[in-house]
Every structure is written in C-alpha cells, then in structure tokens.
Design a protein around this motif. Sequence first.
Motif, PDB file in Angstrom:
ATOM      1  N   GLY A 225      37.275  44.492  38.016  1.00  0.00           N
ATOM      2  CA  GLY A 225      38.019  44.160  39.226  1.00  0.00           C
ATOM      3  C   GLY A 225      38.341  45.364  40.089  1.00  0.00           C
ATOM      4  O   GLY A 225      38.289  46.522  39.643  1.00  0.00           O
TER       5      GLY A 225
ATOM      6  N   PRO B 118      43.071  36.670  38.396  1.00  0.00           N
ATOM      7  CA  PRO B 118      43.264  38.117  38.331  1.00  0.00           C
ATOM      8  C   PRO B 118      44.210  38.684  39.392  1.00  0.00           C
ATOM      9  O   PRO B 118      45.072  39.507  39.062  1.00  0.00           O
ATOM     10  CB  PRO B 118      41.850  38.686  38.504  1.00  0.00           C
ATOM     11  CG  PRO B 118      40.938  37.592  38.110  1.00  0.00           C
ATOM     12  CD  PRO B 118      41.649  36.318  38.458  1.00  0.00           C
ATOM     13  N   GLU B 119      44.064  38.292  40.630  1.00  0.00           N
ATOM     14  CA  GLU B 119      44.902  38.859  41.690  1.00  0.00           C
ATOM     15  C   GLU B 119      46.375  38.518  41.491  1.00  0.00           C
ATOM     16  O   GLU B 119      47.257  39.339  41.762  1.00  0.00           O
ATOM     17  CB  GLU B 119      44.428  38.404  43.069  1.00  0.00           C
ATOM     18  CG  GLU B 119      43.071  38.964  43.462  1.00  0.00           C
ATOM     19  CD  GLU B 119      43.035  40.488  43.536  1.00  0.00           C
ATOM     20  OE1 GLU B 119      43.985  41.099  44.053  1.00  0.00           O
ATOM     21  OE2 GLU B 119      42.049  41.069  43.055  1.00  0.00           O
TER      22      GLU B 119
ATOM     23  N   ALA C 155      39.446  40.337  34.687  1.00  0.00           N
ATOM     24  CA  ALA C 155      38.594  40.986  35.689  1.00  0.00           C
ATOM     25  C   ALA C 155      38.253  42.410  35.225  1.00  0.00           C
ATOM     26  O   ALA C 155      38.749  43.388  35.790  1.00  0.00           O
ATOM     27  CB  ALA C 155      39.294  41.029  37.040  1.00  0.00           C
TER      28      ALA C 155
END
Length: 68
Positions: free
Chosen positions: A49, A15-16, A46
């Motif tokens: 997230g 995700p990041e 995410a």
Amino acid sequence: LQIVNQVLADQPKYPEALYTRGMIELLGQGKTAPAKKDLDSYLAAAPFGAHKQTVQSLLAMIAEAPSK
C-alpha cells in the motif's frame, strides 16, 4: 473517528480506513496499543500500500514507546 469506525464495521479490512483510524489513535489520541493493531492490520490488508513506509516507521516508534 466515528466515520472511520462505521466504514470498518461494514468493511473490517478496508486498508485506508485502518490506516486512518491508526493515525487518529496514535497521533490524535496517543493510544499506542490500538494504533499498533490497526497499523498491523493495514500492512496485512495492503502489503504494498501507499502508506507502507510510513506505517513501518510508526510501528517501529510504537515498539520503542511505552504502551497506552
């Protein structure tokens, strides 16, 4: 961008890295279509997230802008 692409080559749903690449594509390069793909993928990877609200806002902006 090269580093993020390397990370995503090994972990395509990280995700990041998806978020970071989407931000680079959108804000750094002005490429809305690839950014949308990565930001949509971020939300899929995410859904709760830390960047959820930012990504949703950016996707709304992309929807209103012409594609590049």
